[in-house]
Design a protein around this motif. Sequence first.
Motif, mmCIF file in Angstrom:
data_model
loop_
_atom_site.group_PDB
_atom_site.id
_atom_site.type_symbol
_atom_site.label_atom_id
_atom_site.label_comp_id
_atom_site.label_asym_id
_atom_site.label_seq_id
_atom_site.Cartn_x
_atom_site.Cartn_y
_atom_site.Cartn_z
ATOM 1 N N UNK A 190 -3.849 3.267 -15.068
ATOM 2 C CA UNK A 190 -3.861 2.010 -14.298
ATOM 3 C C UNK A 190 -3.185 2.230 -12.962
ATOM 4 N N UNK A 191 -3.713 1.582 -11.916
ATOM 5 C CA UNK A 191 -3.046 1.633 -10.614
ATOM 6 C C UNK A 191 -2.408 0.282 -10.323
ATOM 7 N N UNK A 192 -1.128 0.324 -9.935
ATOM 8 C CA UNK A 192 -0.368 -0.892 -9.678
ATOM 9 C C UNK A 192 0.295 -0.795 -8.315
ATOM 10 N N UNK A 193 1.022 -1.836 -7.966
ATOM 11 C CA UNK A 193 1.841 -1.823 -6.752
ATOM 12 C C UNK A 193 3.061 -2.693 -7.022
ATOM 13 N N UNK A 232 1.530 2.252 -6.143
ATOM 14 C CA UNK A 232 1.534 2.359 -4.680
ATOM 15 C C UNK A 232 2.918 1.958 -4.188
ATOM 16 N N UNK A 233 3.435 2.717 -3.250
ATOM 17 C CA UNK A 233 4.843 2.583 -2.924
ATOM 18 C C UNK A 233 5.060 2.783 -1.429
ATOM 19 N N UNK A 234 6.123 2.205 -0.895
ATOM 20 C CA UNK A 234 6.374 2.301 0.546
ATOM 21 C C UNK A 234 7.331 3.438 0.881
ATOM 22 N N UNK A 235 7.179 3.934 2.095
ATOM 23 C CA UNK A 235 8.138 4.873 2.659
ATOM 24 C C UNK A 235 8.445 4.401 4.075
ATOM 25 N N UNK A 236 9.227 3.303 4.186
ATOM 26 C CA UNK A 236 9.460 2.735 5.513
ATOM 27 C C UNK A 236 9.983 3.775 6.500
ATOM 28 N N UNK A 237 10.830 4.661 6.029
ATOM 29 C CA UNK A 237 11.450 5.635 6.927
ATOM 30 C C UNK A 237 10.402 6.503 7.611
ATOM 31 N N UNK A 238 9.521 7.097 6.820
ATOM 32 C CA UNK A 238 8.562 8.034 7.414
ATOM 33 C C UNK A 238 7.294 7.362 7.918
ATOM 34 N N UNK A 239 7.081 6.127 7.506
ATOM 35 C CA UNK A 239 5.975 5.366 8.093
ATOM 36 C C UNK A 239 6.401 4.791 9.449
ATOM 37 N N UNK A 240 7.714 4.811 9.716
ATOM 38 C CA UNK A 240 8.231 4.279 10.970
ATOM 39 C C UNK A 240 8.135 2.766 11.038
ATOM 40 N N UNK A 241 8.318 2.102 9.881
ATOM 41 C CA UNK A 241 8.194 0.649 9.817
ATOM 42 C C UNK A 241 9.431 0.052 9.160
ATOM 43 N N UNK A 242 9.651 -1.225 9.396
ATOM 44 C CA UNK A 242 10.736 -1.905 8.688
ATOM 45 C C UNK A 242 10.285 -2.101 7.237
ATOM 46 N N UNK A 243 11.223 -2.371 6.326
ATOM 47 C CA UNK A 243 10.809 -2.592 4.931
ATOM 48 C C UNK A 243 9.744 -3.678 4.794
ATOM 49 N N UNK A 244 9.864 -4.767 5.558
ATOM 50 C CA UNK A 244 8.889 -5.862 5.446
ATOM 51 C C UNK A 244 7.537 -5.426 6.012
ATOM 52 N N UNK A 245 7.585 -4.757 7.183
ATOM 53 C CA UNK A 245 6.337 -4.259 7.783
ATOM 54 C C UNK A 245 5.657 -3.240 6.859
ATOM 55 N N UNK A 249 -7.929 0.789 0.061
ATOM 56 C CA UNK A 249 -8.473 2.132 -0.224
ATOM 57 C C UNK A 249 -8.201 2.549 -1.667
ATOM 58 N N UNK A 250 -7.036 2.131 -2.159
ATOM 59 C CA UNK A 250 -6.642 2.465 -3.537
ATOM 60 C C UNK A 250 -6.619 1.173 -4.360
ATOM 61 N N UNK A 251 -7.769 0.675 -4.789
ATOM 62 C CA UNK A 251 -7.793 -0.634 -5.468
ATOM 63 C C UNK A 251 -6.942 -0.645 -6.742
ATOM 64 N N UNK A 252 -6.215 -1.754 -6.914
ATOM 65 C CA UNK A 252 -5.374 -1.886 -8.102
ATOM 66 C C UNK A 252 -6.257 -2.192 -9.307
#
Lengths: 248, 359
Positions: free
Chosen positions: A174-177, A210-223, A235-238
């Motif tokens: 299963x794919x989740x987020x 699916x998970x965030x990497x704010x640091x290396x995406x160069x975004x704030x946690x909310x962004x 692209x990666x449907x849940x």
Amino acid sequence: MAVVFEKTNLLTDKQFHYCPGCNHGIIHRLVAEALDELHLDGNVVGVAPVGCSVFAYDYFNCDMFEAAHGRAPAVATGIKRAKPDTLVFTYQGDGDLASIGTAEIVHAAHRGEKISTIFVNNAIYGMTGGQMAPTTLIGQRTTTSPNGRDEAWCGAPIKMSEMLAAVPDSYYIERCAVNNNANIIKTKKAIKKAFQYQLEGKGFCMVEVLSTCPTNWGLSPVEALKWLEDNMIPYYPLGVYKDKGATK
Amino acid sequence: MALTLMKGSEAIAEAAIRAGARFFFGYPITPQTEIPEYMSARMPEVGGCYLQAESEVAAINMVYGAAGTGARVITSSSSPGVSLKQEGISYCAGAQLPCVILNVMRGGPGLGSIQASQGDYFQGVKGGGNGDYHMLTYAPASIQEAINIMMFAFDKAEKYRMPVLFLADGIIAQMMEPVEMPEMVEYKVDPEKKPWAATGWKPGDDPAKRAVINSLFINTEELSAHTDVLQAGYAEARKNEQMWETYKTEDAEIVLTAFGTVARIAKTVVDEMRAQGIKVGLFRPIAVWPYPYEPLAATVGQPGVKAVLDVEVNEGQMLEDVKLAINGAKPVHFFGHCGSLFPTTEEIRNKILEIKEGF
Ligand SMILES: Cc1ncc(C[n+]2csc(CCOP(=O)(O)OP(=O)(O)O)c2C)c(N)n1
Ligand code: SF4
């Protein structure tokens, strides 16, 4: 006063080293809570990857193994074959599982290995400072795709859940987020289901998160959460890609 | 006890089972495929596990996992496959996991040949994987010797908490010899004896006893302290675990050095030369790590010894250790072929006569 919430004792008291807004922390908690609720009484072993979650052995409060980069499913296989009554899980990033460790994950699934894999897909190599992963989206800028990922040059992002669902002896994929409360609850259910199937002696189970990497995406946690919703989920449907135990 | 005629690979596999091994992870490769084949039939008979991995990389990582639970685990391969295992071997060494690894050496580099060779001496005893580590490394010269070593290999691996490597050549695995097979050892994981193993810790138990099988120490001081522990183990092994054989060295003028099956050819040469009145002896390391430097130096240091001839099936890999041991005290010569070409007794005899002419 009535206790309404407590930290699970399947997590140690060690403070996480994750960046602010990183989803690894949430996913750790879900894994630990699911284990806790199954009352395994010591019959649980985790395998940590190489990646930002390399120190997972300091966080999960059970016997733990640290595996070489990508090899966690093979290490878990050795543990599970030696201790068939123990719940064995791997926790792996997308560089670990979808790049250097593809042989190990595909063949753990192929053997129907009775282990559960938590696959944390953040579309980038977090630990080494944001290089392109096989899961990096088309056009996504990383330190090794400075002009954005070019499909003609290095292919389209790999979809591991779809791929592993096609392996005959995988059991549940299963794919989740964990981008909102509803999805966090769904993810925990999926993780618990993967563990339950293992306890019932069913085959290979994987929950991709699916998970965030704010640091290396160069975004704030909310962004970063918004970017995940706008770019990764399409692209990666849940959803459930395979569930041999589902009642029809 | 009765002698049985057995093929080397099967005898070694059976000995591992008799020594308590209950987990085998491997991948087919000539000239050792009879080992996984034997294990696939035999392991289920003793309640053990044979599993064919997808690669040697996976096999050694399965070893890492199973060994971390305290079980006795073995894997086997031949040169190109053992190269793939180097990553996992380094991790086993770093995480102090006892296990047994068989390298039935074949010719290299690359795919090389499928015939016997001794080309992996450097890989076995000088490193192979990354980092400062060693393995107890044995080079048996007969099937019986391989069996005998196997019977204590797991004990040593557990005592020193390090992997044990068999540096055997294809001849040992492929030939048949009459052997005496020891009785089955009863082995059970004892958490008291292996407090580091994953045997079912739970929250509420002593946190210090939680198993963490790991080779990562991100803090440099911690890594240094960890490698000090490893090095102390190696120092202890260097003191206690040297193994060698001398053959007719007491009055020798020329000392041959050789390991594994090449030492058997050398032994024949010793007798042939002595029949001609030329005093030749043989020094054979049985453990090639820790290397018997002092015993070799003492043997060659005898006043009557005029020269040393090292014989190997490689470019002269053990030769470096022979030279380190002798440290310039006597002239050291070399004879050997690379790849899989074994030296004949005639070739070695001619080399000895050539050396003697120089006296
Ligand atoms: C054999 C090997 N190659 C490369 C590395 C370097 N390395 C460490 S972590 C990592 C990428 C991890 O990325 P991912 O699995 O996506 O996890 P994340 O850090 O994003 O959670 C790499 C390439 C290594 N440790 N070992
Ligand atoms: S680098 Fe990325 S994946 Fe790693 S801890 Fe920071 S936010 Fe999380």
